[in-house]
Design a protein around this motif. Structure first.
Motif, PDB file in Angstrom:
ATOM      1  N   LEU A 193      -9.292  44.644  28.039  1.00  0.00           N
ATOM      2  CA  LEU A 193      -9.981  45.303  29.137  1.00  0.00           C
ATOM      3  C   LEU A 193      -9.161  46.471  29.673  1.00  0.00           C
ATOM      4  N   ALA A 196      -9.550  49.341  27.345  1.00  0.00           N
ATOM      5  CA  ALA A 196     -10.859  49.982  27.482  1.00  0.00           C
ATOM      6  C   ALA A 196     -10.959  50.814  28.755  1.00  0.00           C
ATOM      7  N   LEU A 197     -10.187  50.441  29.787  1.00  0.00           N
ATOM      8  CA  LEU A 197     -10.229  51.142  31.080  1.00  0.00           C
ATOM      9  C   LEU A 197      -9.074  52.118  31.247  1.00  0.00           C
ATOM     10  N   SER A 244     -17.659  51.119  39.877  1.00  0.00           N
ATOM     11  CA  SER A 244     -18.697  51.595  38.975  1.00  0.00           C
ATOM     12  C   SER A 244     -19.606  52.523  39.773  1.00  0.00           C
ATOM     13  N   LEU A 276     -20.469  50.855  33.811  1.00  0.00           N
ATOM     14  CA  LEU A 276     -19.895  49.830  32.950  1.00  0.00           C
ATOM     15  C   LEU A 276     -20.986  49.258  32.058  1.00  0.00           C
ATOM     16  N   GLU A 279     -20.660  44.623  28.030  1.00  0.00           N
ATOM     17  CA  GLU A 279     -19.407  43.972  27.643  1.00  0.00           C
ATOM     18  C   GLU A 279     -18.347  44.141  28.720  1.00  0.00           C
ATOM     19  N   LEU A 280     -18.242  45.359  29.273  1.00  0.00           N
ATOM     20  CA  LEU A 280     -17.236  45.622  30.297  1.00  0.00           C
ATOM     21  C   LEU A 280     -17.583  44.956  31.624  1.00  0.00           C
ATOM     22  N   SER A 283     -16.916  41.220  31.375  1.00  0.00           N
ATOM     23  CA  SER A 283     -15.475  40.952  31.305  1.00  0.00           C
ATOM     24  C   SER A 283     -14.789  41.230  32.629  1.00  0.00           C
ATOM     25  N   THR A 284     -15.150  42.320  33.295  1.00  0.00           N
ATOM     26  CA  THR A 284     -14.522  42.622  34.577  1.00  0.00           C
ATOM     27  C   THR A 284     -14.912  41.601  35.639  1.00  0.00           C
TER      28      THR A 284
END
Length: 400
Positions: A193, A196-197, A244, A276, A279-280, A283-284
């Motif tokens: 994560l 990805a961020l 977001s 987001l 998937e994100l 997960s977040t």
């Protein structure tokens, strides 16, 4: 010959929820699936998220632009007219047996209107809920009256749709597809994560996940209400914040500009992303301490992710909610108090139970089965809607 089904999608949020249903339908030999993308999917400002559909392995069969460049409500009306025009052309070319629409966005009202005028049956997901603080509430009910099959999230929502005159045989309680995603889609690890961020770390003990949209029926400008959230977040200097972006309702541009300024002023603890993907966001949610804002995700999905929600203001007023959802007014002191309560061991323990009125074990299967029964019913010539009269005593109108 396979049934032709078209999914209409306007945002990364609705596509993320719809993806597993699209996958299930695409995998059937008796379905020919097509996808029409519009609104925020085609906006550079919102990340050109039509590419998310392509990356998921789907073709985008038609694109219906409806550009919006200011925060004016009037411009959104003009965009809806453009969407209706483009959707009429797209659906005439694709000739689906039915279209699938999720939720309550203004572009979906334009799309549903085009489908109804073309006599294309509408399958509506997530009708029957209420959210008194946004014009989405009226849009959702309008789409319900245009639709012929209703896939509702809870039994309470099903009763409301029937109360609106819809045939009970065509109103099916399924649970929320977003909750199904949380229960079935794989999670990124904290390290994945962070990658990805762009290096921003989401941790269970100190990350606040925030999403704030315009409350379109409020008398207070969205930027003024949002400023109260920023003041409250300043009172948690030991927590980092992942924002977001707001949607493109009127007032959303002002909120997004404020997010960018706030993130730039707090570079070590605040990260802003336009949007987001599924998937994100899953997960977040699973790795964060609390979800803060006024998005329906905090009401529907976050409880099943096991984190508390602080629901601010009136945007989601009236929605069914889990015990882990804390409502508060949109002033900084109330927001601060609600966040502190959400971070308490007691509320963290309650949220960890992952109890939600939107959960159903077999949501996707129920939806697919209902859709296929409906299409078979249409093929047998039962396309026309009827009005179902509910037998109850209606109170007289007040003379005052």
């Amino acid at each position: 010959m396979p049934y032709r089904i078209t999914i209409l999608t306007g945002t990364r949020a609705d596509w993320g929820i719809l993806t597993p249903l699209a996958q299930a339908l695409r995998n059937r030999t008796d379905v020919a699936l097509s996808i029409v993308a519009t609104n925020m999917h085609l906006s550079e400002r919102h990340g050109m998220t039509v590419n998310e559909i392509l990356r998921a392995g789907f073709a985008v069969d038609r694109r219906v632009p409806m550009p919006i460049v200011t925060d004016s409500p009037v411009e959104r009306i003009h965009a809806m007219a453009q969407c209706m025009n483009g959707m009429a052309n797209a659906l005439t070319e694709l000739r689906p047996n039915a279209v699938i629409i999720l939720g309550d966005r203004f572009e979906m009202l334009a799309s549903a209107s085009a489908a109804a005028m073309l006599r294309i049956p509408i399958i509506h997901i997530a009708g029957g809920t209420v959210s008194f603080g946004a014009v989405d509430d009226s849009i959702r009910h309008a789409i319900t009256k245009l639709a012929s099959l209703h896939l509702t999230e809870t039994e309470e929502h099903r009763r409301r749709v029937v109360q609106m005159g819809e045939d009970p045989a065509r109103v099916v309680t399924c649970g929320a597809l977003g909750v199904w995603n949380i229960m079935h889609r794989p999670l990124l690890t904290e390290d994945e994560l962070a990658q990805a961020l762009g290096g921003f770390r989401v941790t269970r003990d100190r990350t606040i996940l925030a999403t704030y949209h315009p409350a379109t029926l409020d008398n207070v400008p969205p930027a003024d209400s949002f400023r109260q959230l920023l003041i409250a977040l300043d009172r948690f200097p030991d927590h980092n914040v992942l924002f977001s972006g707001a949607n493109n309702d009127a007032g959303g541009m002002a909120i997004n500009a404020m997010i960018e300024v706030y993130a730039a002023a707090n570079p070590t603890r605040v990260k802003a992303v336009k949007t987001l993907g599924m998937e994100l966001i899953i997960s977040t949610m699973r790795h964060s301490a609390v979800f803060v804002g006024n998005s329906s995700s905090g009401i529907v999905e976050a409880p099943s992710a096991g984190i508390p929600t602080v629901d601010i203001g009136n945007r989601q007023a009236g929605r069914q909610r889990a015990a882990s959802v804390i409502h508060c007014p949109d002033d900084a002191d109330s927001i601060e108090a609600a966040i502190r309560r959400a971070l308490s061991p007691e509320m963290q323990e309650l949220a960890a139970r992952r109890e939600s009125p939107y959960y159903h074990e077999n949501t996707r299967t129920i939806m697919v089965d209902a859709i296929m029964r409906f299409l078979a019913d249409l093929a047998d010539g039962h396309a026309n809607k009827t009005f179902y009269d509910v037998d109850f005593a209606c109170p007289p109108a007040s003379s005052n």
